[in-house]
Design a protein around this motif. Structure first.
Motif, PDB file in Angstrom:
ATOM      1  N   ASN A   1       0.873  -1.164   0.000  1.00  0.00           N
ATOM      2  CA  ASN A   1       0.000   0.000   0.000  1.00  0.00           C
ATOM      3  C   ASN A   1       0.915   1.221   0.000  1.00  0.00           C
ATOM      4  O   ASN A   1       1.586   1.502   0.996  1.00  0.00           O
ATOM      5  CB  ASN A   1      -0.909   0.001   1.229  1.00  0.00           C
ATOM      6  CG  ASN A   1      -1.789   1.239   1.300  1.00  0.00           C
ATOM      7  OD1 ASN A   1      -1.943   1.966   0.325  1.00  0.00           O
ATOM      8  ND2 ASN A   1      -2.349   1.496   2.472  1.00  0.00           N
ATOM      9  N   ILE A   2       0.966   1.925  -1.146  1.00  0.00           N
ATOM     10  CA  ILE A   2       1.864   3.060  -1.315  1.00  0.00           C
ATOM     11  C   ILE A   2       1.029   4.294  -1.614  1.00  0.00           C
ATOM     12  O   ILE A   2       0.344   4.357  -2.644  1.00  0.00           O
ATOM     13  CB  ILE A   2       2.867   2.823  -2.468  1.00  0.00           C
ATOM     14  CG1 ILE A   2       3.682   1.560  -2.220  1.00  0.00           C
ATOM     15  CG2 ILE A   2       3.796   4.029  -2.633  1.00  0.00           C
ATOM     16  CD1 ILE A   2       4.604   1.191  -3.365  1.00  0.00           C
ATOM     17  N   SER A   3       1.086   5.258  -0.723  1.00  0.00           N
ATOM     18  CA  SER A   3       0.340   6.513  -0.903  1.00  0.00           C
ATOM     19  C   SER A   3      -1.127   6.240  -1.217  1.00  0.00           C
ATOM     20  O   SER A   3      -1.726   6.912  -2.072  1.00  0.00           O
ATOM     21  CB  SER A   3       0.979   7.355  -2.015  1.00  0.00           C
ATOM     22  OG  SER A   3       2.288   7.713  -1.671  1.00  0.00           O
ATOM     23  N   GLY A   4      -1.693   5.245  -0.540  1.00  0.00           N
ATOM     24  CA  GLY A   4      -3.116   4.976  -0.704  1.00  0.00           C
ATOM     25  C   GLY A   4      -3.473   4.092  -1.875  1.00  0.00           C
ATOM     26  O   GLY A   4      -4.649   3.807  -2.100  1.00  0.00           O
ATOM     27  N   HIS A   5      -2.483   3.611  -2.643  1.00  0.00           N
ATOM     28  CA  HIS A   5      -2.743   2.711  -3.770  1.00  0.00           C
ATOM     29  C   HIS A   5      -2.218   1.319  -3.433  1.00  0.00           C
ATOM     30  O   HIS A   5      -1.100   1.171  -2.943  1.00  0.00           O
ATOM     31  CB  HIS A   5      -2.092   3.226  -5.053  1.00  0.00           C
ATOM     32  CG  HIS A   5      -2.627   4.537  -5.515  1.00  0.00           C
ATOM     33  ND1 HIS A   5      -3.806   4.669  -6.207  1.00  0.00           N
ATOM     34  CD2 HIS A   5      -2.145   5.799  -5.338  1.00  0.00           C
ATOM     35  CE1 HIS A   5      -4.029   5.939  -6.471  1.00  0.00           C
ATOM     36  NE2 HIS A   5      -3.047   6.653  -5.958  1.00  0.00           N
TER      37      HIS A   5
ATOM     38  N   PRO B   1       3.277  12.728  -2.767  1.00  0.00           N
ATOM     39  CA  PRO B   1       2.441  13.425  -1.777  1.00  0.00           C
ATOM     40  C   PRO B   1       3.195  14.584  -1.140  1.00  0.00           C
ATOM     41  O   PRO B   1       4.422  14.552  -1.001  1.00  0.00           O
ATOM     42  CB  PRO B   1       2.135  12.335  -0.747  1.00  0.00           C
ATOM     43  CG  PRO B   1       2.364  11.049  -1.455  1.00  0.00           C
ATOM     44  CD  PRO B   1       3.430  11.293  -2.469  1.00  0.00           C
ATOM     45  N   ALA B   2       2.453  15.612  -0.766  1.00  0.00           N
ATOM     46  CA  ALA B   2       3.058  16.736  -0.059  1.00  0.00           C
ATOM     47  C   ALA B   2       3.656  16.244   1.252  1.00  0.00           C
ATOM     48  O   ALA B   2       3.367  15.140   1.713  1.00  0.00           O
ATOM     49  CB  ALA B   2       1.997  17.804   0.199  1.00  0.00           C
TER      50      ALA B   2
ATOM     51  N   GLN C   1      -4.138  10.546   3.277  1.00  0.00           N
ATOM     52  CA  GLN C   1      -2.748  10.262   2.929  1.00  0.00           C
ATOM     53  C   GLN C   1      -2.420   8.775   2.897  1.00  0.00           C
ATOM     54  O   GLN C   1      -1.390   8.387   2.331  1.00  0.00           O
ATOM     55  CB  GLN C   1      -1.807  10.982   3.899  1.00  0.00           C
ATOM     56  CG  GLN C   1      -1.907  12.496   3.793  1.00  0.00           C
ATOM     57  CD  GLN C   1      -0.733  13.204   4.435  1.00  0.00           C
ATOM     58  OE1 GLN C   1       0.354  12.658   4.582  1.00  0.00           O
ATOM     59  NE2 GLN C   1      -0.940  14.446   4.824  1.00  0.00           N
ATOM     60  N   THR C   2      -3.268   7.941   3.489  1.00  0.00           N
ATOM     61  CA  THR C   2      -2.955   6.513   3.545  1.00  0.00           C
ATOM     62  C   THR C   2      -4.047   5.621   2.945  1.00  0.00           C
ATOM     63  O   THR C   2      -3.796   4.432   2.714  1.00  0.00           O
ATOM     64  CB  THR C   2      -2.731   6.056   5.006  1.00  0.00           C
ATOM     65  OG1 THR C   2      -3.968   6.197   5.730  1.00  0.00           O
ATOM     66  CG2 THR C   2      -1.647   6.896   5.679  1.00  0.00           C
TER      67      THR C   2
END
Length: 275
Positions: A51-55, A161-162, A205-206
């Motif tokens: 799970n990377i940056s919500g994907h 992501p910021a 963000q997650t």
């Protein structure tokens, strides 16, 4: 896991990167963390789910994933074999401006370059396993070929992501205090947020709710305790702050595909066979 929950790379190859052959014999879950490097994980057998940056990405045999520097991610796994390449940012600065800002395309299994990279990773593994007078030259050449393809063919236009340092602070606290009774209200108070704002920021963000993440961290430690100790299941539930047995069983089955008591019986039989 170290208190900072990020890893500073210890180079172990002449080519200036860290290269590890990984063999994991049990299912598992690594909670949210991040690296001060660019990481490539290529699966040989089994499956990993990142799970990377919500994907979410499922990575099977002869597939790889690229994790950009500083990006929060977690990993769930079945028993597997994989190779891991961690490339320190200073090693890339000769070729790429601001490598820490680069995002990558993942899941592009149909690209010819994707299959080229899989083949090159396999070649790098062979060279590292059989040291010869030419191996240092060969490993550096192969590594540069991999990096060239990554940074010319696999770069994503989507920005990273910021800055998420505030979320990282919350993650570090959860990972280190999972046995406590953690709530969104308690965490919000500790870090100076409104509870609704913290929950919304974490989910954005997650792509997982704050409460669900806390519970999954507890369940992961519960799993590890089952396979590594002989303590009664009921004791381990209490140890990990899992007060609702039904919810714990359901979440455990969802994460690992097996119920706690069945897992204990499975490992008890394995131990008996080994004896």
């Amino acid at each position: 896991m170290p208190e900072t929950h990020h890893e500073n790379i210890v180079v172990n190859t002449a080519s200036g990167i860290r290269f590890v052959r990984s063999k994991v014999t049990t299912s598992g879950y690594v909670p949210f963390h991040w690296h001060s490097s660019i990481e490539i994980v290529c699966v040989l057998h089994g499956q990993l789910r990142f799970n990377i940056s919500g994907h979410s990405y499922a990575v099977g045999a002869n597939q790889f994933i690229i994790v950009p520097s500083g990006v929060v991610h977690d990993v769930a796994n079945t028993p597997n074999k994989a190779v891991v390449m961690q490339i320190p940012l200073p090693a890339l600065e000769r070729y790429v401006d601001h490598p820490e800002r680069v995002n990558f395309k993942n899941g592009c299994h149909d690209l010819p370059e994707y299959h080229q990279i899989v083949g090159l990773i396999s070649q790098f593994d062979v060279v590292e396993a059989h040291e010869t007078t030419a191996s240092r030259f060969d490993s550096e050449i192969i590594l540069l070929q991999i990096l060239k393809l990554l940074f010319t063919k696999m770069v994503s236009r989507k920005r990273l992501p910021a800055d998420n340092s505030r979320i990282k602070e919350v993650i570090v606290f959860i990972n280190g205090h999972y046995r406590q009774k953690l709530t969104d209200a308690m965490l919000a108070k500790k870090f100076g947020y409104n509870p609704s704002y913290l929950s919304r920021m974490f989910k954005e963000q997650t792509e997982i709710s704050l409460i669900k993440y806390i519970y999954e961290v507890k369940i992961n430690h519960f799993y590890q305790d089952i396979i590594k100790t002989n303590r009664p299941i009921s004791d381990l539930l209490r140890k990990n702050g899992l007060t609702n047995q039904r919810t714990a069983r359901e979440t455990f089955k969802e994460m690992f595909g097996i119920l706690p008591n069945d897992l204990r019986r499975q490992y008890t039989k394995m131990g008996a066979r080994q004896d």
